[in-house]
Design a protein around this motif. Structure first.
Motif, PDB file in Angstrom:
ATOM      1  N   GLU A 111      58.159  -8.616 -10.312  1.00  0.00           N
ATOM      2  CA  GLU A 111      56.792  -8.218  -9.959  1.00  0.00           C
ATOM      3  C   GLU A 111      56.430  -7.252  -9.110  1.00  0.00           C
ATOM      4  O   GLU A 111      55.368  -6.385  -9.481  1.00  0.00           O
ATOM      5  N   SER A 112      57.411  -6.572  -8.425  1.00  0.00           N
ATOM      6  CA  SER A 112      57.053  -5.309  -7.971  1.00  0.00           C
ATOM      7  C   SER A 112      57.131  -4.213  -8.774  1.00  0.00           C
ATOM      8  O   SER A 112      56.376  -3.039  -8.520  1.00  0.00           O
ATOM      9  N   HIS A 114      56.055  -4.739 -12.061  1.00  0.00           N
ATOM     10  CA  HIS A 114      54.787  -4.849 -12.575  1.00  0.00           C
ATOM     11  C   HIS A 114      53.601  -4.162 -11.959  1.00  0.00           C
ATOM     12  O   HIS A 114      52.880  -3.362 -12.276  1.00  0.00           O
ATOM     13  N   ASP A 115      53.854  -4.400 -10.323  1.00  0.00           N
ATOM     14  CA  ASP A 115      52.698  -3.810  -9.713  1.00  0.00           C
ATOM     15  C   ASP A 115      52.688  -2.140  -9.678  1.00  0.00           C
ATOM     16  O   ASP A 115      51.642  -1.753  -9.925  1.00  0.00           O
ATOM     17  N   ASP A 116      53.758  -1.657  -9.772  1.00  0.00           N
ATOM     18  CA  ASP A 116      54.009  -0.297  -9.782  1.00  0.00           C
ATOM     19  C   ASP A 116      53.329   0.200 -11.056  1.00  0.00           C
ATOM     20  O   ASP A 116      52.634   1.508 -11.065  1.00  0.00           O
ATOM     21  N   ASP A 118      51.274  -1.002 -13.095  1.00  0.00           N
ATOM     22  CA  ASP A 118      50.008  -1.416 -13.179  1.00  0.00           C
ATOM     23  C   ASP A 118      49.163  -0.506 -12.559  1.00  0.00           C
ATOM     24  O   ASP A 118      47.949  -0.045 -12.647  1.00  0.00           O
TER      25      ASP A 118
END
Length: 392
Positions: A111-112, A114-116, A118
């Motif tokens: 998740e982290s 993916h957030d970076d 994105d």
């Protein structure tokens, strides 16, 4: 993984397990570079590609198996006369592919990552693809410019690999690194694949003309973060450049100097000057050519325009060494006429410079199609097909 990340994350959020196959090393004329990925979701759907079609069926079966049994595998696909068209690479290349199960249990930090990605923040993932202890396989270390998190198996390995991959992250490179079983830099036994997810490279298009519309559209298709800049607000509008990341109404040279001063220009940046008007071109190109190294600086105009431009640039102090960085007239000789054809010509030159291409028709060449930046020639040219597990 970038091309399949959104689909992978959707399944991860739902608690499902997917099979992720990633090219971790290539030899000879391999069809896809290291980092190319293919995802088999829990419902059997496929995203991405590892070979452009040559071994996709075999990889699909393997990724499905790995998702079910949870055992990562390192597999080599090559070519032989007997099975080239069954499961081999008919191009003659060789691929090492790492296949791993991805779920909340196996990759808690997804998740982290993916957030970076994105948000356009640089992040990289180091994955153990080979180790004498099977318990290490598939472990991840998430690397950022200011440090790392995760666990590959030991603190020593974490720090060695976390430190070693900082440069790879800054350069946006994917590669396989070899260490001793505990991360010893001079040892053997452990191999780690590092995938870098740097922000998209920038394409700066100066001059809001019809050629710029076509080039901006093609730049977006090629994965660039596209900015169009022009001092004339009547032409530089979002309506004329749909889908680009940014339309800026500023004097081009002032905007570029601000971007350079702010540290927003890096070695992957592409600068295309399409205004072919001396009052804009000369100060803009002066700033670009005096600026930091970039991937490409090109300027539109006829040969006569180019000669006049060179004289004007020399008059304001641009050296011959700096002028050698300028590609003008811009693009490759494709016989282009329309804005769309001209955009293809410019993009072709950018791609050729990026990967060391000659710009010649492939059918006239005898060398390998893919250049040394993408392939590893450390293996002999003998053709083969081999699939082996990642560990005994």
């Amino acid at each position: 993984m970038r091309e399949v990340l959104d689909t992978l994350f959707t399944g991860w959020e739902s608690g499902a397990t997917a099979g992720l196959a990633t090219v971790v090393r290539t030899f000879q004329s391999a069809p896809r570079p290291a980092g190319a990925s293919m995802l088999v979701s829990a419902d059997g759907t496929v995203a991405g590609s590892v070979s452009g079609g040559c071994v996709e069926g075999a990889v699909y079966e393997l990724a499905t198996q790995v998702a079910q049994d949870g055992v990562p595998l390192l597999v080599r696909y090559g070519i032989s006369d007997d099975d080239a068209f069954a499961v081999g690479l008919t191009c003659g290349g060789i691929l090492d592919v790492f296949v791993e199960p991805v779920s909340r249990a196996t990759f808690a930090l997804l998740e982290s990552v993916h957030d970076d990605v994105d948000a356009g923040r640089p992040v990289g993932v180091a994955t153990v693809i080979e180790h004498p202890d099977a318990a290490w396989l598939g472990r991840h270390l998430v690397v950022r410019p200011n440090g790392f998190e995760g666990d590959l198996g030991s603190e020593h390995a974490n720090h060695a690999i976390g430190d070693d991959t900082q440069g790879l992250l800054a350069a946006g490179r994917n590669t396989t690194l070899t260490y001793g079983p505990d991360g010893e830099r001079r040892g053997e036994g452990m191999r780690v694949f590092f995938a870098s997810y740097a922000p998209r490279p920038r394409l700066l298009v100066f001059g809001a003309i019809d050629f710029a519309t076509a080039l901006a559209r093609l730049g977006t298709f090629l994965g660039y973060r596209v900015t169009v800049c022009d001092a004339r607000g009547v032409f530089a509008t979002a309506a004329r450049f749909p889908g680009v990341d940014e339309v800026v109404v500023r004097r081009p040279d002032r905007y570029l100097r601000e971007q350079i001063a702010g540290g927003f220009i890096d070695p992957r940046t592409v600068i295309c000057v399409l205004t072919h008007d001396p009052k804009f071109d000369v100060p803009l190109l002066e700033a670009a050519l005096h600026g930091p190294p970039v991937a490409y600086i090109g300027a539109m105009g006829s040969r006569r325009t180019h000669l006049d431009r060179l004289a004007r640039l020399r008059a304001v102090g641009v050296t011959d060494a700096e002028l050698n960085r300028l590609r003008s007239p811009i693009g490759l000789d494709l016989g282009s006429r329309t804005p769309e054809e001209t955009a293809v010509s410019i993009a072709a030159e950018i791609i050729s410079l990026q990967w060391g291409g000659s710009g010649e028709p492939l059918h006239t060449l005898v060398d390998a199609i893919h250049h040394d930046d993408l392939v590893d020639r450390s293996l002999p040219p003998a053709a083969f097909l081999e699939t082996t597990p990642a560990a005994p």
